[in-house]
Write a protein that holds these residues in place. Structure first.
Motif, PDB file in Angstrom:
ATOM      1  N   THR A 119      21.796  -4.425   3.884  1.00 33.43           N
ATOM      2  CA  THR A 119      20.347  -4.246   3.928  1.00 33.43           C
ATOM      3  C   THR A 119      19.967  -3.082   3.014  1.00 33.43           C
ATOM      4  OG1 THR A 119      20.377  -2.752   5.833  1.00 33.43           O
ATOM      5  CG2 THR A 119      20.165  -5.112   6.295  1.00 33.43           C
ATOM      6  N   ASN A 120      18.821  -3.215   2.395  1.00 35.71           N
ATOM      7  CA  ASN A 120      18.325  -2.185   1.489  1.00 35.71           C
ATOM      8  C   ASN A 120      16.859  -1.913   1.783  1.00 35.71           C
ATOM      9  OD1 ASN A 120      20.604  -1.874  -0.558  1.00 35.71           O
ATOM     10  ND2 ASN A 120      20.311  -4.083  -0.507  1.00 35.71           N
ATOM     11  N   GLU A 121      16.494  -0.641   1.822  1.00 34.07           N
ATOM     12  CA  GLU A 121      15.093  -0.262   1.952  1.00 34.07           C
ATOM     13  C   GLU A 121      14.762   0.660   0.791  1.00 34.07           C
ATOM     14  OE1 GLU A 121      12.527   0.789   5.622  1.00 34.07           O
ATOM     15  OE2 GLU A 121      13.308   2.699   4.849  1.00 34.07           O
ATOM     16  N   ILE A 122      13.706   0.321   0.079  1.00 37.91           N
ATOM     17  CA  ILE A 122      13.272   1.084  -1.086  1.00 37.91           C
ATOM     18  C   ILE A 122      11.897   1.650  -0.788  1.00 37.91           C
ATOM     19  CG2 ILE A 122      12.639   0.938  -3.527  1.00 37.91           C
ATOM     20  CD1 ILE A 122      14.601  -1.521  -3.621  1.00 37.91           C
ATOM     21  N   LYS A 123      11.750   2.966  -0.996  1.00 39.24           N
ATOM     22  CA  LYS A 123      10.461   3.636  -0.809  1.00 39.24           C
ATOM     23  C   LYS A 123      10.138   4.393  -2.080  1.00 39.24           C
ATOM     24  CE  LYS A 123      10.999   4.451   4.142  1.00 39.24           C
ATOM     25  NZ  LYS A 123      11.007   5.451   5.209  1.00 39.24           N
ATOM     26  N   LEU A 124       8.931   4.182  -2.595  1.00 43.46           N
ATOM     27  CA  LEU A 124       8.464   4.906  -3.776  1.00 43.46           C
ATOM     28  C   LEU A 124       7.372   5.867  -3.363  1.00 43.46           C
ATOM     29  CD1 LEU A 124       8.412   1.833  -6.078  1.00 43.46           C
ATOM     30  CD2 LEU A 124       9.638   3.916  -6.608  1.00 43.46           C
ATOM     31  N   GLU A 142       0.818  -1.220   0.000  1.00 43.88           N
ATOM     32  CA  GLU A 142       0.000   0.000   0.000  1.00 43.88           C
ATOM     33  C   GLU A 142       0.850   1.269   0.000  1.00 43.88           C
ATOM     34  OE1 GLU A 142      -0.771  -2.597   2.333  1.00 43.88           O
ATOM     35  OE2 GLU A 142      -2.152  -3.342   0.795  1.00 43.88           O
ATOM     36  N   ASN A 143       1.970   1.240   0.709  1.00 46.06           N
ATOM     37  CA  ASN A 143       2.839   2.417   0.816  1.00 46.06           C
ATOM     38  C   ASN A 143       4.096   2.315  -0.051  1.00 46.06           C
ATOM     39  OD1 ASN A 143       1.331   3.986   2.829  1.00 46.06           O
ATOM     40  ND2 ASN A 143       1.734   2.209   4.134  1.00 46.06           N
ATOM     41  N   PHE A 144       4.188   1.259  -0.861  1.00 46.27           N
ATOM     42  CA  PHE A 144       5.291   1.055  -1.798  1.00 46.27           C
ATOM     43  C   PHE A 144       6.651   1.067  -1.098  1.00 46.27           C
ATOM     44  CE2 PHE A 144       1.975   3.548  -4.123  1.00 46.27           C
ATOM     45  CZ  PHE A 144       1.407   2.468  -4.769  1.00 46.27           C
ATOM     46  N   ILE A 145       6.755   0.243  -0.048  1.00 41.52           N
ATOM     47  CA  ILE A 145       8.004   0.106   0.698  1.00 41.52           C
ATOM     48  C   ILE A 145       8.434  -1.353   0.661  1.00 41.52           C
ATOM     49  CG2 ILE A 145       9.119   0.347   2.956  1.00 41.52           C
ATOM     50  CD1 ILE A 145       7.017   2.532   3.590  1.00 41.52           C
ATOM     51  N   TYR A 146       9.703  -1.565   0.382  1.00 48.30           N
ATOM     52  CA  TYR A 146      10.256  -2.911   0.302  1.00 48.30           C
ATOM     53  C   TYR A 146      11.639  -2.893   0.935  1.00 48.30           C
ATOM     54  CZ  TYR A 146      12.080  -7.193  -1.956  1.00 48.30           C
ATOM     55  OH  TYR A 146      12.627  -8.429  -2.210  1.00 48.30           O
ATOM     56  N   SER A 147      11.897  -3.835   1.809  1.00 50.55           N
ATOM     57  CA  SER A 147      13.250  -3.941   2.353  1.00 50.55           C
ATOM     58  C   SER A 147      13.698  -5.399   2.315  1.00 50.55           C
ATOM     59  CB  SER A 147      13.339  -3.360   3.760  1.00 50.55           C
ATOM     60  OG  SER A 147      12.607  -4.119   4.668  1.00 50.55           O
ATOM     61  N   TYR A 148      14.980  -5.553   2.077  1.00 53.58           N
ATOM     62  CA  TYR A 148      15.566  -6.884   1.987  1.00 53.58           C
ATOM     63  C   TYR A 148      17.020  -6.825   2.419  1.00 53.58           C
ATOM     64  CZ  TYR A 148      17.791  -5.326  -2.340  1.00 53.58           C
ATOM     65  OH  TYR A 148      18.550  -4.638  -3.260  1.00 53.58           O
ATOM     66  N   SER A 149      17.548  -7.993   2.743  1.00 58.98           N
ATOM     67  CA  SER A 149      18.958  -8.114   3.121  1.00 58.98           C
ATOM     68  C   SER A 149      19.645  -9.071   2.180  1.00 58.98           C
ATOM     69  CB  SER A 149      19.094  -8.647   4.555  1.00 58.98           C
ATOM     70  OG  SER A 149      18.558  -7.742   5.473  1.00 58.98           O
ATOM     71  N   LEU A 150      20.804  -8.671   1.701  1.00 64.30           N
ATOM     72  CA  LEU A 150      21.657  -9.558   0.941  1.00 64.30           C
ATOM     73  C   LEU A 150      22.412 -10.377   1.993  1.00 64.30           C
ATOM     74  CD1 LEU A 150      23.796  -8.565  -2.089  1.00 64.30           C
ATOM     75  CD2 LEU A 150      24.589 -10.214  -0.409  1.00 64.30           C
ATOM     76  N   ILE A 151      22.125 -11.675   2.068  1.00 62.45           N
ATOM     77  CA  ILE A 151      22.628 -12.499   3.167  1.00 62.45           C
ATOM     78  C   ILE A 151      23.705 -13.500   2.766  1.00 62.45           C
ATOM     79  CG2 ILE A 151      20.550 -12.252   4.561  1.00 62.45           C
ATOM     80  CD1 ILE A 151      19.697 -15.067   3.500  1.00 62.45           C
ATOM     81  N   GLU A 152      23.867 -13.719   1.461  1.00 56.69           N
ATOM     82  CA  GLU A 152      24.847 -14.709   1.009  1.00 56.69           C
ATOM     83  C   GLU A 152      25.248 -14.383  -0.421  1.00 56.69           C
ATOM     84  OE1 GLU A 152      24.609 -19.347  -0.236  1.00 56.69           O
ATOM     85  OE2 GLU A 152      23.762 -18.889   1.725  1.00 56.69           O
ATOM     86  N   GLY A 153      26.476 -14.748  -0.770  1.00 58.89           N
ATOM     87  CA  GLY A 153      26.928 -14.584  -2.138  1.00 58.89           C
ATOM     88  C   GLY A 153      28.256 -13.872  -2.224  1.00 58.89           C
ATOM     89  N   ASP A 154      28.854 -13.955  -3.407  1.00 58.18           N
ATOM     90  CA  ASP A 154      30.182 -13.383  -3.560  1.00 58.18           C
ATOM     91  C   ASP A 154      30.190 -11.858  -3.571  1.00 58.18           C
ATOM     92  OD1 ASP A 154      28.895 -13.548  -6.014  1.00 58.18           O
ATOM     93  OD2 ASP A 154      30.588 -14.425  -7.079  1.00 58.18           O
ATOM     94  N   ALA A 155      29.039 -11.205  -3.660  1.00 56.17           N
ATOM     95  CA  ALA A 155      28.971  -9.739  -3.558  1.00 56.17           C
ATOM     96  C   ALA A 155      29.335  -9.255  -2.150  1.00 56.17           C
ATOM     97  CB  ALA A 155      27.584  -9.235  -3.943  1.00 56.17           C
ATOM     98  N   LEU A 156      29.288 -10.161  -1.178  1.00 57.44           N
ATOM     99  CA  LEU A 156      29.678  -9.789   0.188  1.00 57.44           C
ATOM    100  C   LEU A 156      31.202  -9.716   0.336  1.00 57.44           C
ATOM    101  CD1 LEU A 156      27.046 -11.830   2.245  1.00 57.44           C
ATOM    102  CD2 LEU A 156      27.065  -9.374   1.772  1.00 57.44           C
ATOM    103  N   ILE A 157      31.908 -10.128  -0.676  1.00 55.64           N
ATOM    104  CA  ILE A 157      33.372 -10.052  -0.783  1.00 55.64           C
ATOM    105  C   ILE A 157      34.125 -10.464   0.482  1.00 55.64           C
ATOM    106  CG2 ILE A 157      33.438  -8.423  -2.715  1.00 55.64           C
ATOM    107  CD1 ILE A 157      33.837  -6.145  -0.700  1.00 55.64           C
ATOM    108  N   LYS A 158      33.591 -11.389   1.231  1.00 50.56           N
ATOM    109  CA  LYS A 158      34.226 -11.936   2.434  1.00 50.56           C
ATOM    110  C   LYS A 158      34.558 -10.879   3.483  1.00 50.56           C
ATOM    111  CE  LYS A 158      36.111 -15.902   0.019  1.00 50.56           C
ATOM    112  NZ  LYS A 158      37.279 -16.643  -0.375  1.00 50.56           N
TER     113      LYS A 158
END
Length: 155
Positions: free
Chosen positions: A97-102, A75-91
């Motif tokens: 964490t990312n929060e997107i608000k439109l 309803e408020n166009f808000i989305y948040s997520y966490s990148l928890i695994e993968g090589d983008a974490l570069i050890k």
């Protein structure tokens, strides 16, 4: 552990509901049409607690990441997520964490505000170059989705 925060704002000609649906709710179907990567829901229904795996194609810096949906407010166009695994974490990162608000913009489009937090391991520090590169990639994906929606208004 340190936390580095990065904010970004992108303006689009697309209404908030349409860009939210394309980017968040239907992203697993639409994004692979625009950029060559595979998105697969591996746990959950797409709502909070769900885990998505994104496998990147040729030409990307990383092979894959796993994202955990933290919050989804349609309803408020808000989305948040966490990148928890993968090589983008570069050890050197515990998670990102990312929060997107439109929100509607005065010119009948949208303003997308994004806040990213990088949780580092030890004394690792995020450089300005890394932050700039991350912003460019995020903005590029957003602009690619915008271009697709403008070219395909019924999508």
């Amino acid at each position: 552990m340190g936390v580095f925060t990065c904010e970004m704002e992108v303006v689009t000609k697309i209404l908030p509901a349409k860009i939210f649906n394309a980017l968040i709710l239907d992203g697993d179907k639409l994004i692979p049409k625009i950029v060559p990567q595979a998105i697969k829901l591996i746990e959950g229904d797409g709502g909070p607690g769900s885990i998505m795996k994104i496998t990147f194609g040729e030409g990307f810096l990383f092979d894959y990441v796993k994202d955990k949906v933290e919050a989804l407010d349609k309803e408020n166009f808000i989305y948040s997520y966490s990148l928890i695994e993968g090589d983008a974490l570069i050890k050197s990162l515990e998670k990102i964490t990312n929060e997107i608000k439109l929100a509607p913009s005065p010119d009948h489009g949208s303003i997308c505000k994004s806040i990213s937090k990088y949780y580092t391991i030890g004394d690792f520090a995020i450089t300005d170059e890394q932050i700039k590169a991350g912003k460019e990639k995020s903005s590029g994906l957003f602009k690619a989705i915008e271009a697709y929606l403008l070219a395909n208004p019924d999508a």
